[in-house]
Design a protein around this motif. Sequence first.
Motif, PDB file in Angstrom:
ATOM      1  N   SER B 365       0.820  -1.220   0.000  1.00 19.52           N
ATOM      2  CA  SER B 365       0.000   0.000   0.000  1.00 19.52           C
ATOM      3  C   SER B 365       0.846   1.258   0.000  1.00 19.52           C
ATOM      4  CB  SER B 365      -0.959   0.004   1.194  1.00 19.52           C
ATOM      5  OG  SER B 365      -0.286   0.199   2.413  1.00 19.52           O
ATOM      6  N   PRO B 370       1.082   2.640  -5.116  1.00 18.85           N
ATOM      7  CA  PRO B 370       1.223   4.017  -5.613  1.00 18.85           C
ATOM      8  C   PRO B 370       2.130   4.122  -6.850  1.00 18.85           C
ATOM      9  CG  PRO B 370       1.288   4.011  -3.218  1.00 18.85           C
ATOM     10  CD  PRO B 370       1.318   2.573  -3.662  1.00 18.85           C
ATOM     11  N   ALA B 372       2.789   1.577  -9.150  1.00 20.42           N
ATOM     12  CA  ALA B 372       2.148   0.925 -10.292  1.00 20.42           C
ATOM     13  C   ALA B 372       0.871   1.643 -10.691  1.00 20.42           C
ATOM     14  CB  ALA B 372       1.833  -0.533  -9.956  1.00 20.42           C
ATOM     15  N   GLY B 373       0.312   2.421  -9.749  1.00 20.53           N
ATOM     16  CA  GLY B 373      -0.896   3.178 -10.046  1.00 20.53           C
ATOM     17  C   GLY B 373      -0.632   4.459 -10.809  1.00 20.53           C
ATOM     18  N   ALA B 399      -4.774  -4.395   0.185  1.00 17.38           N
ATOM     19  CA  ALA B 399      -3.804  -3.300   0.276  1.00 17.38           C
ATOM     20  C   ALA B 399      -3.544  -2.627  -1.059  1.00 17.38           C
ATOM     21  CB  ALA B 399      -2.481  -3.818   0.852  1.00 17.38           C
ATOM     22  N   THR B 401      -5.480  -2.909  -4.202  1.00 16.76           N
ATOM     23  CA  THR B 401      -6.518  -2.614  -5.194  1.00 16.76           C
ATOM     24  C   THR B 401      -6.980  -1.167  -5.154  1.00 16.76           C
ATOM     25  OG1 THR B 401      -7.250  -4.901  -4.938  1.00 16.76           O
ATOM     26  CG2 THR B 401      -8.727  -3.389  -6.108  1.00 16.76           C
ATOM     27  N   GLU B 402      -7.139  -0.613  -3.979  1.00 17.61           N
ATOM     28  CA  GLU B 402      -7.722   0.730  -3.901  1.00 17.61           C
ATOM     29  C   GLU B 402      -6.842   1.781  -4.579  1.00 17.61           C
ATOM     30  OE1 GLU B 402     -10.582   0.595  -0.059  1.00 17.61           O
ATOM     31  OE2 GLU B 402      -8.459   0.858   0.369  1.00 17.61           O
ATOM     32  N   THR B 403      -5.546   1.532  -4.656  1.00 19.78           N
ATOM     33  CA  THR B 403      -4.662   2.500  -5.304  1.00 19.78           C
ATOM     34  C   THR B 403      -4.258   2.075  -6.719  1.00 19.78           C
ATOM     35  OG1 THR B 403      -3.798   3.353  -3.220  1.00 19.78           O
ATOM     36  CG2 THR B 403      -2.397   3.616  -5.138  1.00 19.78           C
ATOM     37  N   ALA B 404      -4.011   0.792  -6.922  1.00 19.92           N
ATOM     38  CA  ALA B 404      -3.549   0.325  -8.240  1.00 19.92           C
ATOM     39  C   ALA B 404      -4.674  -0.239  -9.087  1.00 19.92           C
ATOM     40  CB  ALA B 404      -2.464  -0.737  -8.062  1.00 19.92           C
ATOM     41  N   GLY B 405      -5.842  -0.462  -8.505  1.00 15.53           N
ATOM     42  CA  GLY B 405      -6.914  -1.115  -9.243  1.00 15.53           C
ATOM     43  C   GLY B 405      -6.582  -2.575  -9.525  1.00 15.53           C
TER      44      GLY B 405
ATOM     45  N   ARG C  67      -3.878   9.932 -12.637  1.00 14.75           N
ATOM     46  CA  ARG C  67      -2.772   9.004 -12.378  1.00 14.75           C
ATOM     47  C   ARG C  67      -3.146   7.574 -12.780  1.00 14.75           C
ATOM     48  NH1 ARG C  67      -1.297   6.329  -7.844  1.00 14.75           N
ATOM     49  NH2 ARG C  67       0.638   7.495  -7.626  1.00 14.75           N
ATOM     50  N   MET C  68      -4.389   7.174 -12.526  1.00 17.40           N
ATOM     51  CA  MET C  68      -4.803   5.832 -12.925  1.00 17.40           C
ATOM     52  C   MET C  68      -4.805   5.685 -14.453  1.00 17.40           C
ATOM     53  SD  MET C  68      -5.754   2.766 -12.167  1.00 17.40           S
ATOM     54  CE  MET C  68      -6.558   2.498 -10.574  1.00 17.40           C
ATOM     55  N   SER C  71      -1.328   5.369 -15.671  1.00 18.63           N
ATOM     56  CA  SER C  71      -0.733   4.062 -15.362  1.00 18.63           C
ATOM     57  C   SER C  71      -1.059   3.027 -16.426  1.00 18.63           C
ATOM     58  CB  SER C  71      -1.211   3.565 -13.995  1.00 18.63           C
ATOM     59  OG  SER C  71      -2.498   2.973 -14.083  1.00 18.63           O
ATOM     60  N   ARG C 108     -12.528   0.311 -11.045  1.00 17.69           N
ATOM     61  CA  ARG C 108     -13.177  -0.722 -10.235  1.00 17.69           C
ATOM     62  C   ARG C 108     -12.328  -1.035  -9.006  1.00 17.69           C
ATOM     63  NH1 ARG C 108     -14.464  -4.754 -15.320  1.00 17.69           N
ATOM     64  NH2 ARG C 108     -16.318  -3.637 -16.065  1.00 17.69           N
ATOM     65  N   GLY C 109     -12.977  -1.075  -7.874  1.00 13.81           N
ATOM     66  CA  GLY C 109     -12.256  -1.426  -6.653  1.00 13.81           C
ATOM     67  C   GLY C 109     -11.543  -0.264  -5.994  1.00 13.81           C
ATOM     68  N   THR C 110     -11.655   0.920  -6.555  1.00 17.17           N
ATOM     69  CA  THR C 110     -10.961   2.088  -5.979  1.00 17.17           C
ATOM     70  C   THR C 110     -11.973   3.045  -5.338  1.00 17.17           C
ATOM     71  OG1 THR C 110     -11.135   3.552  -7.903  1.00 17.17           O
ATOM     72  CG2 THR C 110      -9.319   1.950  -7.895  1.00 17.17           C
ATOM     73  N   PRO C 111     -11.503   3.854  -4.396  1.00 18.66           N
ATOM     74  CA  PRO C 111     -12.416   4.850  -3.817  1.00 18.66           C
ATOM     75  C   PRO C 111     -12.875   5.881  -4.844  1.00 18.66           C
ATOM     76  CG  PRO C 111     -10.189   5.070  -2.907  1.00 18.66           C
ATOM     77  CD  PRO C 111     -10.207   3.822  -3.716  1.00 18.66           C
ATOM     78  N   ARG C 395      -8.425  -0.361   8.242  1.00 19.68           N
ATOM     79  CA  ARG C 395      -7.115  -0.673   8.824  1.00 19.68           C
ATOM     80  C   ARG C 395      -6.735   0.333   9.901  1.00 19.68           C
ATOM     81  NH1 ARG C 395      -5.688  -2.218   3.261  1.00 19.68           N
ATOM     82  NH2 ARG C 395      -4.783  -0.177   2.913  1.00 19.68           N
TER      83      ARG C 395
END
Lengths: 469, 469, 469
Positions: B365, B370, B372-373, B399, B401-405, C67-68, C71, C108-111, C395
């Motif tokens: 995370s 960050p 790869a995202g 850990a 998915t939320e940043t890198a998808g 950024r996504m 990537s 998908r899967g991101t905030p 977390r």
Amino acid sequence: MAALLDDDRLFPLDSAARDLARALYETVRDLPIVSPHGHTDPRWFAENAAFPDPAQLIVVPDHYIFRMLVSQGVSLDALGVPRADGSVEQTDGRAIWRLFAENYHLFRGTPTRLWLDHTFENLFGMEVRLSAGTADLYYDHIAECLATEAYLPRALFERFKLEVIATTEGALDPLKWHRQIKDSGWNGRVITTYRPDAVVDPEFEGFAANLVQLAALTGCDTSDWSGYLEAHRRRRAYFRDHGATATDHGHPTADTANLSPSEAAALHARVAKGGANAADANLFRAQMLTEMAKMSVEDGMVMQIHAGSWRNHSGSVFASHGRDKGFDIPRRTSYVDALKPMLDVVGMEPGLTVILFTLDETVYSRELAPLAGVYPCLRLGPPWWFFDSVEGMKRFRAAATETAGFYNTVGFNDDTRAFPSIPARHDVARRVDCGYLAEQVRAGLLVEEEAAELAHDLAYRLAKAAYRL
Amino acid sequence: MAALLDDDRLFPLDSAARDLARALYETVRDLPIVSPHGHTDPRWFAENAAFPDPAQLIVVPDHYIFRMLVSQGVSLDALGVPRADGSVEQTDGRAIWRLFAENYHLFRGTPTRLWLDHTFENLFGMEVRLSAGTADLYYDHIAECLATEAYLPRALFERFKLEVIATTEGALDPLKWHRQIKDSGWNGRVITTYRPDAVVDPEFEGFAANLVQLAALTGCDTSDWSGYLEAHRRRRAYFRDHGATATDHGHPTADTANLSPSEAAALHARVAKGGANAADANLFRAQMLTEMAKMSVEDGMVMQIHAGSWRNHSGSVFASHGRDKGFDIPRRTSYVDALKPMLDVVGMEPGLTVILFTLDETVYSRELAPLAGVYPCLRLGPPWWFFDSVEGMKRFRAAATETAGFYNTVGFNDDTRAFPSIPARHDVARRVDCGYLAEQVRAGLLVEEEAAELAHDLAYRLAKAAYRL
Amino acid sequence: MAALLDDDRLFPLDSAARDLARALYETVRDLPIVSPHGHTDPRWFAENAAFPDPAQLIVVPDHYIFRMLVSQGVSLDALGVPRADGSVEQTDGRAIWRLFAENYHLFRGTPTRLWLDHTFENLFGMEVRLSAGTADLYYDHIAECLATEAYLPRALFERFKLEVIATTEGALDPLKWHRQIKDSGWNGRVITTYRPDAVVDPEFEGFAANLVQLAALTGCDTSDWSGYLEAHRRRRAYFRDHGATATDHGHPTADTANLSPSEAAALHARVAKGGANAADANLFRAQMLTEMAKMSVEDGMVMQIHAGSWRNHSGSVFASHGRDKGFDIPRRTSYVDALKPMLDVVGMEPGLTVILFTLDETVYSRELAPLAGVYPCLRLGPPWWFFDSVEGMKRFRAAATETAGFYNTVGFNDDTRAFPSIPARHDVARRVDCGYLAEQVRAGLLVEEEAAELAHDLAYRLAKAAYRL
């Protein structure tokens, strides 16, 4: 459902897993308690005198409690915590208790709340929650209890079903309370543990004087490296004579070293007279972990390493109130490089057991489980201090089990000086472990008979086996 | 419910999520297996000879198995693990198997147990759990199976629905087994991977001699920096001729460097003759990651970096039994600073794919997701080694998915040399991913059609796309 | 169930916990929003002009979005993100929007997906998911909305039930928009925050010139240490006059220092003229955190420390497109050693509040919760940036609560410049917190009345109290 406690507390939310967890827990809830590491005072069991007032029993000595109150602006003085000079600002137990009670909401979500409510309900029979409004009700009732026979230390020891409890004493301790317990004919098993930090850590207060005292106690010349080592051997034997099966080492890091005898002797000569520099102090502590491990190979004592606490972080609080005032903070800690010198010497010894503890949860999966999952001498201690908690235990099992399995762990340690909390702490561990096992069964990772066997192992058998009790 | 395995294993406990996970899993359970990275032996598929006895197939070569046994006091010798000098203390397969069987309880809670039970039930049809009491039953039955046509390597390859499997060979490997496979007319797709550690790492055993051999193989002057680089280009081309689409780099750290050509040439000159110091060795490895990335931009090979293992941690075990004996331990590993030199050179290259692996879960995370995202060249490999496990996979998805998808990840790698475990390993990944997706749907984060598409992506499509298979 | 959003999203899967979470959420869902830290543009509220087209509102300024896309190979230029020289390659909002829409599955899967769907459904009434096929439908409808009164900044402010919003301005900012808002008679409460990085960090672009400008603004001699400190005092007072109750400090590390006045003056003399070396730059930033804390003791401003981002990681993207382009990457960050110098000075001050943020989740349980759980001045900010997410929040609560409790945390920060996402972000936090509390109740750790009180505290009261709003 009880007044303060939910009968199903800490079990999984899923109903099938919860049912199974409850069933597993029923098989272990009443097992005797094995308490192989902790800080209760042997004097309690030697003298068997009544505990003082509720505040002195529960609030004043418990750093978990006073640190939280301090974090929200309450002063240590107002809580009656002694100053470094021995003075005490607040001696009125009821006033301390009221201050604690009116801030009891601060403990929501913490293990302290769980332990306290367990104690209040099971030990003192309270049925309403502690608050400003119930402070006096609590104080009066607990004070009344403490005055009775049933609340004397030995009575509580038996009520708690303590099969054995280990206390922790410094290398210079005469162990007079342990001798008195033995001589008393009482059959409670209270053993000591050899904790030589004060004569191993050149940065410990009074280190040079401590070595002189160690010499006096043992008849060894502690200004000489081999005399110093021999003094340790004698004190370890003395502690074993008072029941000790283990040693314990509280070091700021897990560093170990493997110096040649002549290098070690030269280092010892530099530090023994006091005033060591930081590098020498660290190297000496590191070398002594290896020396202690080698002595454990000789004498069979289990070795515990509690590494990674920055003690007395606040300079001003240390100056005003001294050590152990809740200002010990974990630090990032390494084990893979740090333990290698020691492991190169004793890592494959079949008779050795070294139990590792950490305050850095990141090492469970990255370092400790991989190490304990291959080195025969290594075992993983349970989650320690801040991590002796519901979520801490869950994270430990989730992070360590897949690599180290269950059998490289050693059951539970309560590690407390809060005597009345001992049943509560073991109960939390038993509940969380049963919940974990139940979830493993429901996920198809274990079958029920295995989970039942493991529940017993984790609650009772592994602690006895690992600590050779 | 089957004898050893729960049909719903690894799915969420919540029944609605479990139902959905099961439905998703049904759509991917029988997909072909794409195995883009691993360590099976191409000779098996080239010669198609029967596997030896059960112990040699399952116990002796599997470091997951013998490390756990060693951790509880079993010796490598008693398990028939070869010594560094080539000798073997125990050659009786049945004796090894019995020792393994009577300790099978040690694997409770580990992925090894899952993989083995899957293999025992699905490949060998066993219906009772392995234990001391069933050791011979298992041994006899498995030995009988292995003697039949249906258990020859190519038959298993087909039975496992392997669409493609990548092996891993050193830069100096002649790839004769791959050629033999190709020449045999068998249509199983077994490709190689270029793993040049032995000619890239100045601390690798025999590094200087390896460069001489590299020169001989390629006709390039490897004592010269540009000749050395050209030799890599030629070996990469040779590997591509044997199916390789990827390179792989197993380094102790993720350090990269971006030296000027003259600095690099001078560094190469210092290390090429052997005996490099640690700083030069690290810098050379670091520079070579950047060189390899630049070559990947040229030739389209996907680059894998497996960083952070402290190989052969025990000096005494390395001396007695050599490498790969379960004593490889993860270390704290940094990527943000380490990869910057390489990323400054190739990070924004549209045609490049660099797949990152780690043994330090804290970086998922904080660093890897960050990075790869945002960097187009970077992708995240699946949880590796100790983390190729149920909890390891869950932590990775939670850990990262939320940043890198999902689309900056690359599906599953089995990364194994335990051939019979391959279906089990992919099955675990498919189940855990379907469980994760089902929970996302139930939490309102995805809708079912998306989850179904993602289940297929994670089980099959992303691996093919990322590795250009 | 709505078109894009599940009414029960983010609640626990277990149905009893879900029911309770929903009930708790109902009590907080419509509370006013307190937004004590963020990066919206005060000019919006001052001028109250219509927002430009959908791409300029939603895509171009949002680093989470671009950024996504980058990537996965989309260029910043194709998304209309301005270059460092001010040029813009793509000015066609519809083309940008289409490119975004056809890649919407990447989220998908991101905030980001959660925030966007919330915005699309609740703010713009969309009922089909964004995709290539619905791109124009979205674009046209959103563009139409933005042209109406109901979508002007002040109308949205009221629609969002913003009780107060804090923007963040540099020390040199004249705060003219805040003055204009105040003078306008509009009763929306928009306050500023003092963020002095550009005059505190010797490595900030134009640092020496910034000090000259600071001198001009304040009439203080900023080339002199005490004049420089006095200039800060005056700017802090000026900011307080524009509503500020807090300062904010974005530093690469959490390092603090406690130099003597003469050492500090000498250091200031070295850095003030520009061209400081890295060690001096770091030491000056470190000393200034302590100075800012001391000023907070004097003037009552709450201090925020946002530490640990490696800004502008890609050299080439920084060169082409400048700062804040999605290439800020977290780093491992230490607090226990880093904060000690500052804490030794002000740690026990009763009137001080220092709110700590991190991008290194490993410190929650190891460093931040133990520190905030004892030092009265410390509070824990909510999960920041990449961790302002469902799993990130879970977390955080799981790691921090057991040691720091709930009352050493400060509620939620949206920390955004994406104005339309503010309700979505607070909604996510409220849902996740209610889910956490519901699970605590179901696990027997809290009773329902406590959970209800805490739900209100976390959603509303703690933010107001901690930021003195």
